[in-house]
Structure formats: structure tokens, C-alpha cells
Motif scaffolding. Structure first.
Motif, PDB file in Angstrom:
ATOM      1  N   PRO A 157      15.685  43.080 -51.656  1.00  0.00           N
ATOM      2  CA  PRO A 157      14.373  41.948 -51.222  1.00  0.00           C
ATOM      3  C   PRO A 157      14.320  40.344 -52.347  1.00  0.00           C
ATOM      4  O   PRO A 157      13.064  39.858 -52.026  1.00  0.00           O
ATOM      5  CB  PRO A 157      13.419  42.107 -50.330  1.00  0.00           C
ATOM      6  CG  PRO A 157      13.073  43.666 -51.342  1.00  0.00           C
ATOM      7  CD  PRO A 157      14.420  44.147 -51.889  1.00  0.00           C
ATOM      8  N   THR A 249       7.557  45.786 -52.087  1.00  0.00           N
ATOM      9  CA  THR A 249       5.752  45.568 -51.471  1.00  0.00           C
ATOM     10  C   THR A 249       6.454  43.516 -51.076  1.00  0.00           C
ATOM     11  O   THR A 249       6.813  42.685 -51.638  1.00  0.00           O
ATOM     12  CB  THR A 249       4.593  44.673 -52.762  1.00  0.00           C
ATOM     13  OG1 THR A 249       5.847  43.903 -53.818  1.00  0.00           O
ATOM     14  CG2 THR A 249       5.179  46.510 -53.117  1.00  0.00           C
ATOM     15  N   GLN A 250       4.933  43.523 -50.009  1.00  0.00           N
ATOM     16  CA  GLN A 250       5.134  41.823 -49.957  1.00  0.00           C
ATOM     17  C   GLN A 250       4.848  40.999 -50.975  1.00  0.00           C
ATOM     18  O   GLN A 250       3.778  41.554 -52.046  1.00  0.00           O
ATOM     19  CB  GLN A 250       4.011  41.290 -49.003  1.00  0.00           C
ATOM     20  CG  GLN A 250       4.067  41.417 -47.635  1.00  0.00           C
ATOM     21  CD  GLN A 250       2.722  41.544 -46.572  1.00  0.00           C
ATOM     22  OE1 GLN A 250       1.670  40.646 -46.690  1.00  0.00           O
ATOM     23  NE2 GLN A 250       2.788  42.667 -45.881  1.00  0.00           N
ATOM     24  N   GLN A 251       5.943  40.140 -51.278  1.00  0.00           N
ATOM     25  CA  GLN A 251       5.998  39.443 -53.160  1.00  0.00           C
ATOM     26  C   GLN A 251       4.828  38.541 -52.557  1.00  0.00           C
ATOM     27  O   GLN A 251       4.473  37.920 -52.317  1.00  0.00           O
ATOM     28  CB  GLN A 251       7.384  39.556 -52.902  1.00  0.00           C
ATOM     29  CG  GLN A 251       8.254  39.625 -53.331  1.00  0.00           C
ATOM     30  CD  GLN A 251       9.370  39.426 -53.208  1.00  0.00           C
ATOM     31  OE1 GLN A 251       9.745  38.207 -53.608  1.00  0.00           O
ATOM     32  NE2 GLN A 251      11.092  39.797 -52.637  1.00  0.00           N
ATOM     33  N   ASN A 335       6.794  44.915 -47.513  1.00  0.00           N
ATOM     34  CA  ASN A 335       7.537  44.067 -46.987  1.00  0.00           C
ATOM     35  C   ASN A 335       7.801  44.904 -45.878  1.00  0.00           C
ATOM     36  O   ASN A 335       9.034  45.647 -46.153  1.00  0.00           O
ATOM     37  CB  ASN A 335       7.957  43.151 -47.786  1.00  0.00           C
ATOM     38  CG  ASN A 335       8.286  42.360 -46.821  1.00  0.00           C
ATOM     39  OD1 ASN A 335       9.244  42.396 -45.889  1.00  0.00           O
ATOM     40  ND2 ASN A 335       9.707  41.676 -47.589  1.00  0.00           N
ATOM     41  N   THR A 337      10.001  43.714 -43.749  1.00  0.00           N
ATOM     42  CA  THR A 337      11.118  42.614 -43.015  1.00  0.00           C
ATOM     43  C   THR A 337      12.730  43.436 -43.903  1.00  0.00           C
ATOM     44  O   THR A 337      13.816  43.171 -43.713  1.00  0.00           O
ATOM     45  CB  THR A 337      11.444  41.596 -42.772  1.00  0.00           C
ATOM     46  OG1 THR A 337      11.157  41.432 -43.904  1.00  0.00           O
ATOM     47  CG2 THR A 337      10.331  41.576 -41.855  1.00  0.00           C
ATOM     48  N   SER A 338      12.063  44.096 -45.321  1.00  0.00           N
ATOM     49  CA  SER A 338      12.986  44.048 -46.650  1.00  0.00           C
ATOM     50  C   SER A 338      13.795  45.441 -45.956  1.00  0.00           C
ATOM     51  O   SER A 338      13.342  46.643 -45.315  1.00  0.00           O
ATOM     52  CB  SER A 338      12.150  43.876 -47.730  1.00  0.00           C
ATOM     53  OG  SER A 338      11.823  44.971 -47.480  1.00  0.00           O
TER      54      SER A 338
HETATM   55  C1  NAG Z   1      10.398  40.580 -47.190  1.00  0.00           C
HETATM   56  O1  NAG Z   1      12.007  40.933 -47.970  1.00  0.00           O
HETATM   57  C2  NAG Z   1      12.452  39.394 -46.564  1.00  0.00           C
HETATM   58  C3  NAG Z   1      13.763  40.520 -46.757  1.00  0.00           C
HETATM   59  O2  NAG Z   1      14.501  40.723 -47.913  1.00  0.00           O
HETATM   60  C4  NAG Z   1      12.255  38.549 -47.986  1.00  0.00           C
HETATM   61  O3  NAG Z   1      12.993  37.336 -47.707  1.00  0.00           O
HETATM   62  C5  NAG Z   1      10.783  37.944 -48.066  1.00  0.00           C
HETATM   63  O4  NAG Z   1      10.628  36.883 -48.559  1.00  0.00           O
HETATM   64  C6  NAG Z   1       9.596  38.798 -48.413  1.00  0.00           C
HETATM   65  N1  NAG Z   1       8.395  38.914 -47.855  1.00  0.00           N
HETATM   66  C7  NAG Z   1       8.153  38.472 -49.045  1.00  0.00           C
HETATM   67  C8  NAG Z   1       6.570  38.453 -48.468  1.00  0.00           C
HETATM   68  O5  NAG Z   1       8.052  39.123 -50.259  1.00  0.00           O
END
Ligand code: NAG
Ligand code: NAG
Ligand code: NAG
Ligand code: NAG
Ligand code: NAG
Ligand code: NAG
Length: 561
Positions: A157, A249-251, A335, A337-338
Motif C-alpha cells: 500500500p 498500518t494506516q499511514q 489499514n 483495505t490494504s
Molecule cells: C490503505 O491501503 C490502501 C490500499 O493499498 C491505500 O490506498 C490507502 O492509502 C491506505 N490508507 C491509509 C490510511 O494508509
């Protein structure tokens, strides 16, 4: 069993059978063969010479660079004059506690001999490290970084940083010889505070990373130290946290990140500042006096020298606050959705909807047992005997350890060798309660767990209302603040004998560890689809030493005995 379930069970077991053959025969997987020689060396990062443990002559040892599903064959040659084992901190070693390399699963590699670990980095990706597991060896080094890279077909991600990757191992350091440290503990005394903090085994201003202006760098940071929580930062730069111990992680950006003993994380750092030299700072948290490890991040072409001495600190006053640290811990989320190592989202397993099968409440403490200071879990200090629990189980040798179904809550402190019996596929809540005035850390081998909650004071059933049941971090080492609790949820889908331990070397040495024996209680010999057979090169020792006739049978024959 209804027909639907039966069909599912058959499909699962056929799939598992294919996986098993794939792992054992392994034609489809990439195999990595390594020879690691373990030897003594002398190092003096803080100006005092100390006998350390090196791997292939180096400390930190070589990078173990794997890609998801690679099978590692690591032949460890022990040239020390004492028994030795390595363990793979954070790797899940699926169905293969035989290769976990702790005293409860493996016989030590005798001096002058070798043993080949074989394990697969099955369906995982991330930042981990290896270290010695016996006695106080870890205080003498013997560690090194592990990267498990994604397979190209699986997305990560974040764009692969164009600058490159660095392994950054940070740690507290004792100038004292590890054998003297051991004598100190054996004599009933506590260890003194450590002497300093190192970055990649180096003393002040010796570690240097070179950045090209405009590029982004991937720093894989692990705390490989003995006991001290550390704060990591790069002066003037933000740290984008992307991964911790194998979960994305959520970035989010941080000015500094806490890395507790045994923890690993990945940050991305953009070289977006004026091209000069910057401090890379690792400072001790909570316990005074504050210790610093200082290195340099240098933009290519810059020649300025950093002023010697302690680095500037941005936010010293709040630094030692446990509340600040707990807030940071709560801000780290997965995270959902990743993609993970497998081509499915990390969040596809809705852990918050699964009913907890049982709760284990584990309270760490200290007490005198037989005139010596010990560290306990619910009053029990773990005693390593000369026979690994895993071998005792396999050969059905009685009298090595006791299996307990729960963990007695109040009892007089004792020294004992116990393992908690846990059922395969149970969904368990483990609550770590810490009534001591110091921070504790806990690590579970073979698993990652969801860090559902943390709170001050005593844990109660009501605490569940405060849990994060949606996007909690999924990791393998967790901190428990003083006079507080941490609750984790773990799906026991990995059969084996798994070590649950303090990542504080002194506390572990004094008894703060135990084993979780995850099995399908009704089958006497585990089905190889669920757990691998004993490796054919397994070392035998203790009460299992002379049980060779059984061991010489082909693995396929074991089931029929
Ligand atoms: C989570 O992963 C998705 C898919 O790879 C990415 O597009 C998204 O920016 C990430 N969200 C965060 C908050 O890191
Ligand atoms: C690690 O392995 C990956 C995948 O094979 C490779 O691209 C990379 O260059 C290796 N890194 C190091 C430092 O050896
Ligand atoms: C020791 O190393 C040799 C190769 O040098 C290897 O053939 C043998 O299997 C190793 N022994 C064990 C017990 O792994
Ligand atoms: C930390 O937070 C707890 C609970 O919110 C509070 O009781 C305590 O006073 C705080 N401690 C500090 C030092 O701020
Ligand atoms: C969890 O337990 C509740 C209450 O006992 C029950 O209604 C529900 O069906 C269970 N959920 C699952 C997934 O087993
Ligand atoms: C625990 O220790 C106390 C005091 O030494 C003793 O009276 C008591 O019988 C012990 N209890 C158990 C269960 O051993």
C-alpha cells in the motif's frame, strides 16, 4: 456433522494436504540456503571492550532477506564454548514450532556442532529480527535483521521508496560481560541500568545513512535491546509509519516513534529538507537517566559535521509520560483495505465479530522463591528443564512439564514448568495485567494478535466496551504500561508449542515466560496437515536423548504408532 460442513472439511483438508506437500517437498517454493557461523568477537561501541556473539564475524549479523513463501534453510554452526539457539522474533513459522529455537521446543546446538533450521515465511511480509534465546546471550548480541518482502504479484500500500531500504537495529547496551550479568542475576541481584544506546551496533555518531535529496527511504527499525523502551526520530524529518511486525498500518506521520523491546516497525522518510547532516536520535524512555544513541543522516554531497554531545530534543518534557506513549500506541491502526501477504484485504477477518472462547488473565509479578528473586506469571516462575516440552510431548515422556487447562489465579509463588493447554482454532482473549511500577512487554511466538485494548488500573469484563474491535494493530510484541492492562485477541490457528515471554531479558531469565500448547486434544499424534512432523535432523537431549528408535522412523510412519 452436516453435509455442508463435511464438504468444507474435506475441501480444507485436501487443500491443507497440498500445502503440506508443497512445504515439505517444496518444488513450487523458492529455497534459500545459508551457512551462519556463530562465534565470539570483541566489540567496544562505547569504548569498553566486551566479548560479543557475532554471526559470520559480524554484529549485527547478516540480513535474512526472504520473500513471502520462501523456505529458509539456515545451517547454524556453533563455535562458542556453550550451547546456543537462535529464535525468529515475529515470524509465524506456521505449523512448525520445531524450528522456533527456544528452550521449550529445541535442544540447544552443542558447542562445536551445527544444526540446520528449516522454515517457511508462509503468507507473511514485514520487518522482524532474529536473536539468541538461551540465558543472557541476547545481551551479547547474536542478532540481525529479517525482511520478508512481498511477492511481485501482491500489492504493497505504498510506492516502493526510490531511495532504498535501511535496517536500523536500535538497542540499549551493557558494557558488562553477559556472563557477569548472568552471575549477577543468579546471585539474586538486579541488573544495573544499561550503559548506553546503540544504532546498528555502533556508538555515538558512528552510524550514518546517506540520503539523496528528493528521494524517499524505507527504514526498518527494530528494538533488539535487553529491556529499554526507545524513542526513534530523525531531526527535521517526519516519519511515515507504514508497517509494524508484518501488518500494514494506516499511514500517519510522526515526529518520533516509541519502539519497545522486541518490537519492529517500518517508516518512510522523505529527503525533503535542505541538504546537510541531521541527527538520527534514539533515546531511552521512562527510566532515568536518559540515554542517547546518536547517528547521522547525511544528504549526499554535504560535508558538515554535527556538533558532538547530546542531540537537540524537541519535546523533552512530554517524552517520559506514559500517557503520551499510550496515546501514540492507540493511534496506530491497521489499514483494513490494504492487501496483506496474501491477495486478500487485511481486514477480511472480522475479529470483532468472533465470540471469545476463553479469557486468560496473566499477571506479572516478582517474588522470592527459594531465597532468590524471581519474576512470575500468576505466581509461577517458569523453570526450564533439560528437556524441551515439545520433545516431551512427542515422545510422551512423563514428568517433564505439567499441562494446565487454565492458569491458577492465586497461588503461592512457585517455580514450575507448565504449559497452558489450548484448543486449536479457539479464539482467545489474553489480558496482560501489570501491577508493577515499570513497563512490561510480552511476545507470543507463532502468532500475531489483535491489540484490542489498553487501560489504566485493573482489567474487568466491562473493559470490552472500550476495545477497538475494528482496526486494531495485529502484531506479536506488546507493551503493558505500569499499573495498567493490555488485552489482545488471538485466533489459535497454528498448532504447536509456542513461547509466550517477556521481552525484558532479565525478567524472562528470572521466569516470566510460559508456553501455549495449541493442539487438537483428541488426536494423540498431530495430523501432519495441521502440524509438521518432527524434523529428521532434530537434536535430542535430556530425557529424550536416547529415544532414537522412534525418531529414526520415516515421518510418515509416526502417525501409525
Ligand atoms: C490503505 O491501503 C490502501 C490500499 O493499498 C491505500 O490506498 C490507502 O492509502 C491506505 N490508507 C491509509 C490510511 O494508509
Ligand atoms: C532482498 O531480496 C529481494 C528479492 O529477491 C531483492 O530484490 C533485494 O535486492 C534483496 N535485498 C538485499 C539487500 O539483498
Ligand atoms: C551440519 O552441517 C552439515 C553440512 O556442513 C549438514 O550436512 C548437516 O545436516 C548439519 N547437521 C544438522 C544436524 O543439521
Ligand atoms: C494519565 O491518564 C490517567 C487516566 O486518564 C490519569 O488518571 C493520570 O493522571 C494521567 N497521568 C499523567 C501523568 O498525566
Ligand atoms: C456469539 O454469541 C452470541 C451470544 O451467545 C450468539 O448469538 C452468536 O451467534 C455467536 N456468534 C458466533 C459467530 O458464533
Ligand atoms: C501459601 O503459603 C502460606 C504461608 O507460607 C501457607 O500458610 C499456605 O498454606 C500456602 N498455601 C498453599 C495453597 O500452598
Amino acid at each position: 456433522m452436516d453435509l455442508g460442513r463435511l464438504v468444507v472439511a474435506v475441501v480444507l483438508s485436501v487443500a491443507a494436504g497440498i500445502l503440506h506437500r508443497a512445504v515439505i517437498v517444496g518444488a513450487e517454493n523458492h529455497h534459500v540456503f545459508l551457512d551462519w557461523e556463530v562465534s565470539y568477537a570483541v566489540s567496544q561501541p562505547l569504548g569498553v571492550a566486551k566479548r560479543v556473539i557475532a554471526i559470520n564475524g559480524r554484529l549485527p549479523g547478516p540480513l535474512l532477506n526472504l520473500t513471502t513463501n520462501d523456505v529458509a534453510h539456515i545451517n547454524v554452526v556453533n563455535t562458542l564454548d556453550e550451547p546456543f539457539l537462535l529464535t525468529w522474533n515475529g515470524l509465524q513459522l506456521r505449523r512448525n514450532s520445531w524450528n522456533d529455537g527456544v528452550a521449550g521446543t529445541n535442544c540447544a546446538i552443542p558447542p562445536g556442532e551445527n544444526w540446520t533450521y528449516v522454515f517457511q515465511a508462509k503468507d507473511e511480509v514485514g520487518t522482524f529480527f532474529y536473536r539468541p534465546s538461551l540465558g543472557l546471550h541476547a545481551a551479547a548480541g547474536g542478532h540481525g535483521p529479517i525482511r520478508v518482502n512481498n511477492r511481485p504479484v501482491i500489492d504493497v500500500p505504498f510506492p516502493h521508496p526510490d531511495g532504498g531500504e535501511f535496517d536500523v537495529l536500535i538497542q540499549d547496551w551493557y558494557n558488562m560481560d553477559a556472563t557477569l550479568m548472568q552471575q549477577c542475576l543468579d546471585g539474586g541481584r538486579a541488573l544495573p541500568p544499561p550503559d548506553g544506546v546503540l544504532i546498528n551496533g555502533l556508538g555515538p555518531y558512528e552510524a550514518e545513512l546517506t540520503f539523496e535529496a528528493g528521494r524517499t527511504y524505507w527504514l526498518r527499525v527494530s528494538n533488539v535491546g535487553t529491556r529499554t523502551s526507545l524513542s526513534f526520530r530523525v531531526q527535521g524529518h517526519k516519519l511515515l509509519l507504514v508497517e509494524a511486525e508484518g501488518a500494514y498500518t494506516q499511514q500517519k506521520h510522526y515526529a518520533s516513534l516509541d519502539v519497545h523491546p522486541g518490537q519492529s516497525l517500518s517508516v518512510l522518510v522523505a529527503a525533503d529538507q535542505p541538504p546537510k547532516a541531521y541527527h538520527m536520535v534514539v533515546s531511552s524512555l521512562f527510566a532515568g537517566p536518559e540515554l542517547y544513541g546518536v547517528g547521522t543522516v547525511r544528504y549526499a554531497g554535504s560535508t558538515d559535521k554535527l556538533p558532538p554531545g547530546n542531540p537537540p530534543l524537541d519535546d523533552r518534557s512530554s517524552h517520559n509520560s506514559y500517557n503520551r506513549s499510550m496515546e501514540q500506541a492507540r493511534s496506530i491502526r491497521m489499514n483494513m483495505t490494504s492487501g496483506a501477504a496474501r491477495p486478500n484485504p487485511q481486514g477480511s477477518f472480522h475479529y470483532g465479530h468472533i465470540n471469545v472462547t476463553r479469557t486468560l488473565l496473566l499477571r506479572n509479578d516478582e517474588s522470592e522463591i527459594g531465597g532468590r528473586r524471581r519474576c512470575t506469571v500468576n505466581g509461577v516462575a517458569f523453570a526450564n528443564t533439560g528437556t524441551p516440552l515439545k520433545l516431551a510431548d512427542y515422545f510422551r515422556v512423563a514428568g517433564v512439564y505439567t499441562v494446565v487447562s487454565g492458569w491458577p489465579e492465586t497461588r503461592n509463588s512457585t517455580l514450575s514448568t507448565m504449559a497452558i493447554d489450548a484448543s486449536y482454532r479457539d479464539f482467545v482473549q489474553i489480558v496482560f495485567e501489570n501491577r508493577l511500577p515499570s513497563l512490561q512487554t510480552w511476545h507470543l511466538d507463532g502468532y500475531s494478535f489483535f491489540v484490542a485494548g489498553m487501560g489504566w488500573g485493573k482489567w474487568s469484563q466491562d473493559a470490552r466496551s472500550t476495545y477497538n474491535l475494528v482496526d486494531a494493530m495485529y502484531r506479536s510484541t506488546i507493551q503493558v504500561y505500569p499499573k495498567s492492562w493490555t488485552a489482545v485477541l488471538v485466533y489459535l490457528d497454528n498448532e504447536g508449542m509456542w513461547n509466550l515471554r517477556s521481552q525484558d531479558l532479565e525478567r524472562r531469565y528470572l521466569g516470566q515466560e510460559l508456553y501455549l500448547r495449541v493442539s487438537q486434544g483428541n488426536s494423540e499424534v498431530p495430523d501432519p496437515r495441521d502440524e509438521m512432523p518432527m524434523p529428521s535432523n532434530a537434536l535430542l537431549c535430556g530425557k529424550a536423548k536416547n529415544l532414537k528408535s522412534w525418531y529414526k522412523l520415516a515421518p510418515s510412519q509416526h502417525d501409525h504408532i
